[in-house]
Motif scaffolding. Structure first.
Motif, PDB file in Angstrom:
ATOM      1  N   GLY A 161       0.743  -1.191  -0.034  1.00  0.00           N
ATOM      2  CA  GLY A 161      -0.096   0.049   0.075  1.00  0.00           C
ATOM      3  C   GLY A 161       0.728   1.218   0.027  1.00  0.00           C
ATOM      4  O   GLY A 161       1.820   1.362  -0.711  1.00  0.00           O
ATOM      5  N   GLU A 162       0.437   2.399   0.720  1.00  0.00           N
ATOM      6  CA  GLU A 162       0.944   3.596   0.930  1.00  0.00           C
ATOM      7  C   GLU A 162       2.683   3.351   1.197  1.00  0.00           C
ATOM      8  O   GLU A 162       3.448   4.179   0.890  1.00  0.00           O
ATOM      9  CB  GLU A 162       0.260   4.426   1.742  1.00  0.00           C
ATOM     10  CG  GLU A 162      -1.074   4.934   1.314  1.00  0.00           C
ATOM     11  CD  GLU A 162      -1.048   5.350  -0.220  1.00  0.00           C
ATOM     12  OE1 GLU A 162      -0.249   6.383  -0.566  1.00  0.00           O
ATOM     13  OE2 GLU A 162      -1.853   4.947  -1.032  1.00  0.00           O
ATOM     14  N   LYS A 189       4.394   2.394  -1.670  1.00  0.00           N
ATOM     15  CA  LYS A 189       4.807   3.396  -2.676  1.00  0.00           C
ATOM     16  C   LYS A 189       5.817   4.263  -1.997  1.00  0.00           C
ATOM     17  O   LYS A 189       6.415   4.850  -2.921  1.00  0.00           O
ATOM     18  CB  LYS A 189       3.204   4.249  -2.655  1.00  0.00           C
ATOM     19  CG  LYS A 189       2.326   3.419  -3.440  1.00  0.00           C
ATOM     20  CD  LYS A 189       0.968   4.122  -3.658  1.00  0.00           C
ATOM     21  CE  LYS A 189      -0.278   3.427  -4.323  1.00  0.00           C
ATOM     22  NZ  LYS A 189      -1.383   3.979  -4.310  1.00  0.00           N
ATOM     23  N   GLU A 219       8.341  13.334   2.298  1.00  0.00           N
ATOM     24  CA  GLU A 219       7.399  12.359   2.598  1.00  0.00           C
ATOM     25  C   GLU A 219       6.937  12.695   4.198  1.00  0.00           C
ATOM     26  O   GLU A 219       5.637  12.414   4.457  1.00  0.00           O
ATOM     27  CB  GLU A 219       8.056  10.847   2.655  1.00  0.00           C
ATOM     28  CG  GLU A 219       7.003   9.771   2.567  1.00  0.00           C
ATOM     29  CD  GLU A 219       6.186   9.913   1.159  1.00  0.00           C
ATOM     30  OE1 GLU A 219       5.088   9.662   1.207  1.00  0.00           O
ATOM     31  OE2 GLU A 219       6.867   9.792   0.161  1.00  0.00           O
ATOM     32  N   ARG A 251       3.920  15.237   4.372  1.00  0.00           N
ATOM     33  CA  ARG A 251       2.691  14.757   3.521  1.00  0.00           C
ATOM     34  C   ARG A 251       1.729  14.570   4.853  1.00  0.00           C
ATOM     35  O   ARG A 251       2.089  14.335   5.764  1.00  0.00           O
ATOM     36  CB  ARG A 251       2.792  13.366   2.681  1.00  0.00           C
ATOM     37  CG  ARG A 251       3.433  13.556   1.512  1.00  0.00           C
ATOM     38  CD  ARG A 251       3.583  12.268   1.046  1.00  0.00           C
ATOM     39  NE  ARG A 251       4.313  12.305  -0.538  1.00  0.00           N
ATOM     40  CZ  ARG A 251       3.543  12.036  -1.555  1.00  0.00           C
ATOM     41  NH1 ARG A 251       2.210  11.880  -1.424  1.00  0.00           N
ATOM     42  NH2 ARG A 251       3.992  12.235  -2.820  1.00  0.00           N
ATOM     43  N   ASN A 256      -0.591  12.308   5.111  1.00  0.00           N
ATOM     44  CA  ASN A 256      -0.666  10.790   5.078  1.00  0.00           C
ATOM     45  C   ASN A 256      -0.050  10.418   6.355  1.00  0.00           C
ATOM     46  O   ASN A 256       1.220  10.394   6.489  1.00  0.00           O
ATOM     47  CB  ASN A 256      -0.264   9.981   3.905  1.00  0.00           C
ATOM     48  CG  ASN A 256      -0.584   8.480   3.855  1.00  0.00           C
ATOM     49  OD1 ASN A 256      -1.080   8.031   5.232  1.00  0.00           O
ATOM     50  ND2 ASN A 256      -1.201   7.928   3.052  1.00  0.00           N
ATOM     51  N   THR A 278       2.631   7.085   6.179  1.00  0.00           N
ATOM     52  CA  THR A 278       3.812   7.292   5.698  1.00  0.00           C
ATOM     53  C   THR A 278       4.543   8.531   6.236  1.00  0.00           C
ATOM     54  O   THR A 278       5.837   8.473   6.337  1.00  0.00           O
ATOM     55  CB  THR A 278       3.481   7.837   3.936  1.00  0.00           C
ATOM     56  OG1 THR A 278       2.952   8.704   3.946  1.00  0.00           O
ATOM     57  CG2 THR A 278       3.387   6.720   3.287  1.00  0.00           C
ATOM     58  N   ARG A 338      -2.284  -1.608  -6.034  1.00  0.00           N
ATOM     59  CA  ARG A 338      -1.379  -0.417  -6.032  1.00  0.00           C
ATOM     60  C   ARG A 338      -0.775  -0.067  -7.471  1.00  0.00           C
ATOM     61  O   ARG A 338      -0.285   1.180  -7.652  1.00  0.00           O
ATOM     62  CB  ARG A 338      -0.123  -0.918  -5.087  1.00  0.00           C
ATOM     63  CG  ARG A 338       1.008   0.044  -4.966  1.00  0.00           C
ATOM     64  CD  ARG A 338       1.899  -0.447  -3.960  1.00  0.00           C
ATOM     65  NE  ARG A 338       2.259  -1.624  -4.042  1.00  0.00           N
ATOM     66  CZ  ARG A 338       3.172  -2.379  -4.871  1.00  0.00           C
ATOM     67  NH1 ARG A 338       3.889  -1.555  -5.519  1.00  0.00           N
ATOM     68  NH2 ARG A 338       3.508  -3.699  -4.514  1.00  0.00           N
ATOM     69  N   GLU A 351       3.762   7.814  -9.816  1.00  0.00           N
ATOM     70  CA  GLU A 351       2.660   8.529  -9.496  1.00  0.00           C
ATOM     71  C   GLU A 351       2.908   9.818  -9.980  1.00  0.00           C
ATOM     72  O   GLU A 351       3.906  10.241 -10.199  1.00  0.00           O
ATOM     73  CB  GLU A 351       2.812   8.560  -7.785  1.00  0.00           C
ATOM     74  CG  GLU A 351       2.419   7.369  -7.168  1.00  0.00           C
ATOM     75  CD  GLU A 351       2.152   7.602  -5.740  1.00  0.00           C
ATOM     76  OE1 GLU A 351       2.641   8.340  -5.242  1.00  0.00           O
ATOM     77  OE2 GLU A 351       1.574   6.649  -5.014  1.00  0.00           O
TER      78      GLU A 351
END
Length: 483
Positions: A271-272, A275, A296, A299, A301, A304, A468, A483
């Protein structure tokens, strides 16, 4: 003695003498060799090697290597030996790595210490290459801690069995070294940039995730291993069966003992997070990787964000020199074949024995256990500030007239020849999507489940890859490259 037996004995003598002299030349016994650090057992067609230093987590020393190498050479020529199993004594470890404590002591206290260390690595890599090119079915029971030198005894085998107790890592940057034992070959060939991530950070994989990541080809509960051994001993092959046929029989036999994957341990590198690994570790410089991790971290999220923070903290604890050398290793090692891998790694390992970070790291982490090594340079920032590019390059230079490591045979390859016994790779899934015949993800999953003969884990892994890496297009599934 009957005439026929006498003639056979005479015919075998030159071969046995050659084999014995070869073993002595490559694995000469030493006065300090321990008597029972490796145990060998024969049961019908099964030959078992048991690493027997449980109090040291079966750490691989020179004495063990000098016993295992000749025995494998002997079995490779025996019609009585059908299958070889490598395992570790005790419930804690298969093999926690090479005996680096001894190497650091040699380097610091002996006049010829670094030379002795280089000899150790030479013998270890010869053994690893022999395993990678072995002419018999070879199975590694990665039951317990499997790190460093233990990975060398297992990762190149056609069959690698993980259990609920398996813990895999390449922890070399933690001790001022680089991922060796063929890591230049297998880590760059892992999915995406997972190998680079594992190499630089020394991150660990546990239990079923060793299987999901493709490090292991099978996952069994540890209680099934004894029964599997007994079943392997009963296998019989026909004289004309080639290695591929024999491996197919062994694979089917192992599959008889699978008991399911733990429902409460999902795919970790998915998943994330997966990535983010590919986004951050695809870069070709440590500085760019650090910047990508910092982005990162910013971010929104939360998954991550936490992973990036932890990874940044980890990288700043590792030997800066090791991190930089390892990144270059990951990029150029992908071009080396298996034989060149071990020759080049021997050259790099020898240079590390003369560099201060190895002795410092082993002392701080394993001997004195302060866990506060004084690296040279001290930090990633200092390394970048001083522009140590020439230092990194020097680890990969091969001097004119320098003697290359002499391996036990001339066999080599550029891709693992029997990779199909594990779970499907992203490349395989991508190629299936490229055919344009699959209209739904369910069809792709069903295809791979059938192709792998209902192998456990295939459904879950292929489903994760598809979620993914694909999107719905007008004419079916489309592969997403970036991405």
């Amino acid at each position: 003695m009957p005439l026929r037996a006498k003639l056979l004995s005479q015919q075998q003598q030159p071969q046995l003498r050659t084999m014995a002299s070869s073993s002595v030349a490559h694995f000469p016994p030493a006065p300090t060799d321990e008597p029972e650090d490796v145990l060998f057992q024969s049961l019908y067609g099964l030959r078992t090697i048991e690493l027997n230093r449980p109090k040291k987590l079966n750490a691989l020393n020179g004495s063990m290597i000098r016993k295992i190498g000749p025995r494998l050479l002997e079995w490779s020529k025996s019609d009585m030996a059908n299958v070889v199993v490598m395992k570790g004594a005790g419930p804690r470890a298969f093999c926690a790595g090479g005996d680096v404590e001894q190497l650091a002591k040699w380097n610091k206290t002996s006049m010829n210490g670094t030379r002795r260390s280089a000899t150790y690595f030479g013998q270890e890599y010869k053994l690893d290459h022999l395993i990678a090119t072995y002419n018999k079915p070879y199975i590694a029971f990665m039951d317990g801690i499997t790190m460093g030198g233990g990975v060398g005894l297992s990762i190149h085998a056609p069959f690698r069995i993980a259990t609920e107790r398996t813990m895999f890592a390449m922890p070399e940057t933690t001790i001022g070294f680089f991922p060796d034992v063929g890591a230049s070959f297998f880590l760059p060939r892992m999915e995406g940039f997972v190998g680079t991530y594992l190499a630089l950070t020394s991150a660990r994989l546990q239990g079923p995730n060793v299987f999901y990541a493709g490090v292991a080809t099978h996952y069994l509960h540890s209680t099934s291993l004894n029964a599997l051994e007994s079943r392997l001993a009963e296998l019989k092959f026909r004289d004309h069966d080639d290695l591929k046929t024999r491996l197919g029989v062994v694979n089917a036999t192992i599959e008889e003992f699978v008991t399911g994957l733990p429902y409460d341990q999902p795919i970790a590198l998915a998943g994330e997070v997966r990535k983010a690994i590919d986004r951050c570790f695809r870069h070709d410089s440590v500085g760019e990787i650090v910047k990508a991790l910092e982005r990162e971290r910013e971010r929104e999220n939360p998954v991550t964000k936490g992973w990036a923070e932890e990874t940044l903290e980890t990288l700043h604890k590792r030997s800066p020199t090791s991190v930089h050398v390892t990144l270059k290793q990951m990029r150029i090692g992908a071009q080396w074949d298996i034989a060149e891998t071990f020759r080049r790694e021997h050259s790099i390992a020898t240079k590390f024995m003369d560099y201060p970070d190895f002795n410092e790291g082993v002392s701080a982490v394993l001997i004195e256990k302060t866990h506060e090594p004084k690296w040279e340079p001290a930090s990633l920032e200092e390394f970048a500030k001083e522009d140590r590019t020439e230092l990194v390059d020097s680890f990969f230079l091969e001097g004119e007239g320098s003697k290359k490591l002499e391996l036990l045979n001339g066999e080599t390859y550029s891709e693992y020849p029997f990779a199909n016994y594990g779970v499907p790779t992203e490349k395989e899934v991508e190629e299936k999507i490229a055919e344009g015949k699959a209209e739904s993800r369910g069809e792709v999953v069903e295809y791979f489940v059938r192709a792998r003969r209902q192998k456990q884990g295939v459904k879950e892994l292929v489903s994760e890859i598809l979620s993914r890496k694909t999107r719905d297009g007008e004419e079916g599934l489309v592969w997403v490259y970036e991405e």
